[in-house]
Scaffold this active site. Structure first.
Site, PDB file in Angstrom:
ATOM      1  CB  SER A  21      -1.012   0.076   1.657  1.00 35.68           C
ATOM      2  OG  SER A  21      -0.406   0.391   2.780  1.00 35.68           O
ATOM      3  CB  THR A  53      -0.694   0.867  -4.257  1.00 31.18           C
ATOM      4  OG1 THR A  53      -0.484   0.102  -2.646  1.00 31.18           O
ATOM      5  CG2 THR A  53      -0.453   2.165  -3.991  1.00 31.18           C
ATOM      6  CE1 TYR A  54      -4.066  -1.656   1.216  1.00 30.68           C
ATOM      7  CE2 TYR A  54      -3.349  -3.374  -0.275  1.00 30.68           C
ATOM      8  CZ  TYR A  54      -3.309  -2.170   1.303  1.00 30.68           C
ATOM      9  OH  TYR A  54      -2.489  -3.130   1.710  1.00 30.68           O
ATOM     10  N   GLY A  69       5.571  -2.722   1.469  1.00 26.41           N
ATOM     11  CA  GLY A  69       5.656  -3.784   0.922  1.00 26.41           C
ATOM     12  C   GLY A  69       5.983  -3.913  -0.819  1.00 26.41           C
ATOM     13  CB  ALA A  70       5.700  -5.312  -4.173  1.00 25.09           C
ATOM     14  CB  ALA A  71       4.468   0.030  -3.375  1.00 24.34           C
TER      15      ALA A  71
END
Length: 124
Positions: A21, A53-54, A69-71
């Site tokens: 996120s 993303t959110y 995370g991955a972001a």
């Protein structure tokens, strides 16, 4: 249609081990009319990447803009980003729709909030 924009915010952290996120200061979310868990696009001005993303809510007044995370692989502390939220609207509403635009300083403090995007007349 573009609903919300936070222009040139500064990434304050990147947490690779978090679930995923973007964490955004609650005050910025409210000014931009973004909701928790709303889908956003994040455009990194420094490296040209664009991710989807959110949003999760960060503490009000913290200036927090954290990729999770991955972001977190898409930006680093100090990078400038543009955060964009979109909405579906009726064709009739397209005639009067104006997005919420939030401008911030280098500490992610709000400097200006306005509705609508200035048009540019390009001469050929």
């Amino acid at each position: 249609m573009l609903k919300s924009k936070i222009h040139r915010a500064t990434i304050t952290d990147a947490c690779i081990d978090y679930e995923g996120s973007i964490t955004i200061d609650k005050n910025l979310m409210q000014a931009a009319n973004l909701l928790p868990y709303e889908q956003v696009h994040v455009v990194n001005v420094n490296n040209g990447t664009r991710l989807e993303t959110y949003v999760i809510e960060g503490p009000a007044g913290s200036g927090q803009i954290c990729l999770n995370g991955a972001a977190a692989r898409m930006g680093m502390k100090g990078d400038k980003v543009i955060i964009l939220g979109y909405s579906l609207i009726t064709e009739e509403d397209t005639l009067t729709h104006q997005p919420n635009l939030v401008y911030v300083d280098s500490l992610n403090r709000i400097t200006k909030v306005k509705n609508g995007v200035a048009s540019r007349n390009l001469e050929v």
